[in-house]
Each structure stands twice: as structure tokens, then as C-alpha cells.
Design an enzyme around this catalytic site. Structure first.
Site, mmCIF file in Angstrom:
data_model
loop_
_atom_site.group_PDB
_atom_site.id
_atom_site.type_symbol
_atom_site.label_atom_id
_atom_site.label_comp_id
_atom_site.label_asym_id
_atom_site.label_seq_id
_atom_site.Cartn_x
_atom_site.Cartn_y
_atom_site.Cartn_z
ATOM 1 N N THR A 103 0.918 -1.183 -0.101
ATOM 2 C CA THR A 103 -0.099 -0.115 -0.054
ATOM 3 C C THR A 103 0.888 1.400 -0.080
ATOM 4 O O THR A 103 0.434 2.267 -0.534
ATOM 5 C CB THR A 103 -0.899 0.095 1.234
ATOM 6 O OG1 THR A 103 -1.879 -1.266 1.086
ATOM 7 C CG2 THR A 103 -1.868 1.142 1.429
ATOM 8 N N THR A 179 1.889 -4.331 4.371
ATOM 9 C CA THR A 179 1.878 -4.572 5.835
ATOM 10 C C THR A 179 1.327 -5.948 6.246
ATOM 11 O O THR A 179 1.850 -6.663 7.261
ATOM 12 C CB THR A 179 0.878 -3.425 6.498
ATOM 13 O OG1 THR A 179 -0.144 -3.858 5.944
ATOM 14 C CG2 THR A 179 1.649 -2.271 6.292
ATOM 15 N N ASP A 180 0.683 -6.675 5.421
ATOM 16 C CA ASP A 180 -0.092 -7.949 5.742
ATOM 17 C C ASP A 180 0.862 -8.833 6.153
ATOM 18 O O ASP A 180 0.544 -9.672 7.156
ATOM 19 C CB ASP A 180 -0.699 -8.530 4.440
ATOM 20 C CG ASP A 180 -2.011 -7.840 4.121
ATOM 21 O OD1 ASP A 180 -2.187 -6.675 4.707
ATOM 22 O OD2 ASP A 180 -2.656 -8.142 3.200
ATOM 23 N N LYS A 258 1.609 -8.112 13.229
ATOM 24 C CA LYS A 258 0.396 -7.137 12.705
ATOM 25 C C LYS A 258 -0.977 -7.608 13.509
ATOM 26 O O LYS A 258 -1.368 -8.652 13.331
ATOM 27 C CB LYS A 258 0.063 -7.258 11.221
ATOM 28 C CG LYS A 258 -1.185 -6.137 10.839
ATOM 29 C CD LYS A 258 -1.255 -6.229 9.233
ATOM 30 C CE LYS A 258 -2.110 -5.323 8.751
ATOM 31 N NZ LYS A 258 -2.194 -5.174 7.397
HETATM 32 N N1 ASP Z 1 -2.397 -6.221 1.102
HETATM 33 C C1 ASP Z 1 -1.338 -5.256 0.998
HETATM 34 C C2 ASP Z 1 -0.091 -5.938 1.421
HETATM 35 O O1 ASP Z 1 0.387 -6.484 2.307
HETATM 36 C C3 ASP Z 1 -1.641 -4.284 2.429
HETATM 37 C C4 ASP Z 1 -0.507 -3.171 2.632
HETATM 38 O O2 ASP Z 1 0.225 -2.974 1.966
HETATM 39 O O3 ASP Z 1 -0.728 -2.678 3.787
HETATM 40 O O4 ASP Z 1 0.950 -5.842 0.551
#
Ligand code: ASP
Length: 449
Positions: A103, A179-180, A258
């Protein structure tokens, strides 16, 4: 706009409104402002979809008295961005941003209303000009992907690139990342980059970088401040510490998870305190002891054996799942057990008759040389398989408790198998506290931090 009802399409057309325009909608006593979005196929045809300032989409029902006004047009298509030539200033640390996507590197797609990965590392740098005031920075593209799609092979490639950059003089690394699964990657890099002499931080964002509410800039700025001043050497995650834009926590790569799907302060240190709190303006408050550079040689151990699984124990668990791994000749499994490290293995009535099969299967698998570890589905607290008879029975069946998050245990297992000649070698590595992944003592304050 073709998915909207004919009535809405007509009204939008009459006012020259297009997807991406900022509009105001008055419906009865309520007034809403936001970016006009296309209607999703599954949404109500008669609802106007607005992306409001928080970044979320709302639907406003279109009725007879609904009024709209156009506030401003679509954001101008972006000028091609160019970075000035890299010109390191003496006295500042030289750091490299390795970009992997997520993201933090995305913007809203006005066609679908979704978030798409589309920002280059240069664009990220240009959108956070403060970074260049803190450190000498170069940005390089590694991948452009969502972190849920990452494979252990990507971790190995990342480790290899970091190794090269550090050997070539980088004094710190920032990895922009989704972040995932950031905490899986931080664990993998912690094991693969042995005796790191510099700080390496994964940084992401919960809101895309083109949104006012994005946490990208503060996370990057805090990581740069920390790297510029610290003598910490190792892998960590730097993300928002609160709901506001005031500070970030720096978490150690093997003790972090997370904990929330959408809050900006989603990452928490598990069973230990974060290493430090970093204020957006650059102040650092260390919260505990941390690893510093030492004389041991910096080595890359990027092997990973993917014939492993992470399996959650639950009521009604069917051990056929494990038989599948047996058939596929898997080398190891991390069970994410209940609480202290439990699984449904006790037989007491007709419903629980099949529990014996789970116990027998576990025993057979471990007898055949498969490594079976037990982590907990409770993020915090010890795994202790000596408190209840269930834990003791499982240990007799060859299941070994581990003191780390299930994600870290999964990564350590694959890494240990991928860097040893045989299961015995892997078992030896698994017993070692390789990079401090087993906390010396659990800090109870971490739970409330
Ligand atoms: N689905 C995304 C990822 O982990 C969410 C994010 O970037 O926060 O790549």
C-alpha cells in the site's frame, strides 16, 4: 459510471461530473463531501459512492430531493517525476531504499475505487522530501507486489540484495513493503542476514500514499531518523505507534505482529517491549536493550525449505489435513495450538473418538522424522506444555514447544531446514536462540503497550 442507475447517470452527466471529481452531496439534512467513485458491480445501483477524507468509501442513497455540486475536478494527471542526481552530503548516513510494493507504493484507482500498486520508489522519495534532509538516500526497485503474494524465494532475494548493498557500503536499509506479511519477512530477514552490521527496517503503510490520512510519510521519516542516529544493528519494523501522526515504534524483526486489520498503529511487539519510540521530529526514546554491531562476520544464509506448513488447531480439527502433508513428504509443521500449546487429542465420548487419530498421526509423523513444533494462537505469553496432561501427551507424541510467534516459528523452521544437511542439523538450529528470537524473559508490559 455506467454501473449507476439511469437516473444517477443522467444527473451526473448534466453536471459534467466524472469519477475522481470532488463533489458535495446533500441528502435531506445530511451533507457529504468526497471523491466521486465508480459504482462497484455488487453495490446498490441507486447509491452514489464517495471516497471521504478518511479514505473510506460511503454510499449515499439517491432520492428525489438529493442535490449535488461539483467542488473540483479530477487531480491533474501526474507530471513525470524526476529525482535530482544522487549527491551524498558528508555527515549524513548513506542509506538505500529497496522497494517491494504494498500500500505504501500505491494509489487509488479512480476507475475501480480500489487501491492499486503503482508508485515507483522515486515517486515515494519525492513525495516525502523530508527524507533527503535526514539521510543520503538512494531508491531501488526490487519488486512491485502485494505482500500476501510473497514467497520464501522473495525473502531470499531480498536478503541477497540487502547483503550486497551493505557490502557496498550502505549504512542502513529501508524496505518498503506491504503490511499484511511484513512480520514474516522481518523474521525471515533476521535469520537470513546473520550478524548484520547495520539497521534494516521494513516500512509500510495502512493507507495508500496519495491519501491525506496516509501513514506512509511518518513511518518513513521515523525510520530514517532512527537509522540516522542509532547503533542498533539488525532487522526491524518501523510503523505508527498511535492513531495520530506523532510517533512510531521500532519493533524487533522476530518479535512483532500485525494485530489489527486497518488501524495505522496495527503493529505491536510481542512479549518484549518495542526497541524504541521515535518521534516524527526525530527524538528517540529507547525502551529496552538491543543488539549492536559486533565483530562476528556478516554472513548470508538465504536457504529456505518450503516443504513446511503452519496449521491452526481448532475444535473439530480433522487429522486428514496432516496426512496430506505426510503424503507430500513435508519436512516440518508448526502447529498453532490452543493457548499454552494444546490440540484436541483427548477421547471422552462419541464425538471425540477421532481425537486418538490425531495423536497417533502426530506420533507417526515425528517417528518418521518430521519436525513438529507447537506455537500458540494466543499472540502473547509462553507456550508451556507441562501444565496440563494434554500438553504432556502431545510432547510424548514428539511435538516440541517453541517460544515465539507462530509466524516466526514457521519462518525459523523453513530457514533451519533450508540451511542444514538433514533434519538433525535443523533440529540443532531450532534449539539455538539464533538471533534472539526466544526472549530472555517475557515482558508482561508488552501486552498492554
Ligand atoms: N495487502 C497489502 C499488502 O500487504 C496491504 C498493505 O500494504 O498494507 O501488500
Amino acid at each position: 459510471m455506467e454501473n449507476y442507475s439511469a437516473q444517477i447517470q443522467k444527473a451526473l452527466k448534466a453536471r459534467g461530473m466524472k469519477a475522481g471529481d470532488m463533489i458535495g452531496v446533500q441528502r435531506e439534512k445530511d451533507y457529504y463531501e468526497g471523491m466521486l467513485m465508480p459504482r462497484f458491480e455488487t453495490g446498490d445501483q441507486n447509491c452514489i459512492v464517495l471516497k471521504i477524507s478518511s479514505g473510506y468509501n460511503i454510499g449515499v442513497e439517491f432520492t428525489r430531493g438529493t442535490r449535488f455540486k461539483k467542488i473540483s475536478g479530477q487531480p491533474k494527471s501526474r507530471q513525470p517525476l524526476k529525482l535530482e542526481k544522487y549527491n551524498p552530503e558528508p555527515g549524513k548516513k548513506n542509506i538505500v531504499i529497496l522497494h517491494t510494493g504494498g500500500t505504501i507504493a500505491s494509489r487509488i484507482d479512480y476507475e475501480t475505487g480500489g487501491v492499486i500498486a503503482s508508485m515507483t520508489p522515486e515517486e515515494i522519495l519525492l513525495s516525502v522530501p523530508e527524507l533527503a534532509q535526514i539521510v543520503n538516500i538512494r531508491a531501488k526497485m526490487l519488486f512491485q507486489m502485494w505482500s500476501e503474494d510473497m514467497e520464501p524465494g522473495h525473502w531470499s532475494l531480498m536478503a541477497e540484495r540487502i547483503f550486497e548493498e551493505v557490502k557496498n557500503g550502505a549504512q542502513g536499509i529501508i524496505i518498503t513493503h506491504g503490511t499484511d506479511t511484513m512480520h514474516y519477512t522481518s523474521a525471515a530477514l533476521s535469520f537470513m542476514l546473520q550478524n548484520l552490521p547495520v539497521p534494516v527496517f521494513l516500512v509500510g503503510s495502512q493507507r495508500s500514499s496519495d491519501r491525506g490520512s496516509s501513514d506512509a510519510a511518518v513511518n518513513l521519516i521515523c525510520a530514517a531518523h532512527f537509522i540516522s542516529k542509532t547503533d542498533f544493528a539488525g532487522v526491524g519494523i518501523c510503523m505508527h505507534g498511535s492513531m495520530d501522526d506523532d510517533f512510531c515504534f521500532v519493533h524487533e524483526g522476530t518479535h512483532v505482529k500485525k494485530m489489527h486489520t486497518s488501524r495505522r498503529d496495527a503493529f505491536r511487539s510481542i512479549d518484549v517491549l518495542p526497541i524504541a519510540k521515535v518521534m516524527k521530529e526525530g527524538g528517540i526514546e529507547y525502551l529496552r536493550d538491543y543488539r549492536k554491531r559486533d565483530d562476528r562476520p556478516f554472513t548470508l544464509k538465504k536457504g529456505f525449505d518450503s516443504r513446511i506448513a503452519l496449521v491452526k488447531m481448532h475444535n473439530g480439527f480433522n487429522c486428514k489435513v496432516l496426512e496430506l502433508f505426510e503424503k507430500e513428504k513435508y519436512k516440518g509443521i508448526v502447529l498453532e495450538g490452543m493457548a499454552l500449546g494444546h490440540a484436541p487429542v483427548n477421547v471422552l465420548d462419541k464425538f471425540t473418538k477421532h481425537h486418538k487419530k490425531l495423536l497417533d498421526t502426530l506420533k507417526r509423523l515425528t517417528d518418521d522424522g518430521m519436525i513438529i513444533l507447537m506455537a500458540s494462537q494466543c499472540p502473547y505469553g509462553v507456550v508451556n506444555m507441562n501444565v496440563y496432561s494434554t500438553g504432556r501427551i502431545l510432547q510424548q507424541a514428539g511435538v516440541t514447544p517453541v517460544e515465539m510467534t507462530s509466524e516466526c516459528a514457521y519462518v525459523k523452521l523453513g530457514w533451519a531446514l533450508g540451511n542444514s544437511k538433514d533434519a538433525l542439523g535443523a533440529e540443532k538450529l531450532l534449539k539455538e536462540n539464533v538471533v534472539g528470537e526466544v526472549p530472555e524473559r517475557i515482558d508482561l508490559r508488552a501486552f498492554l503497550y
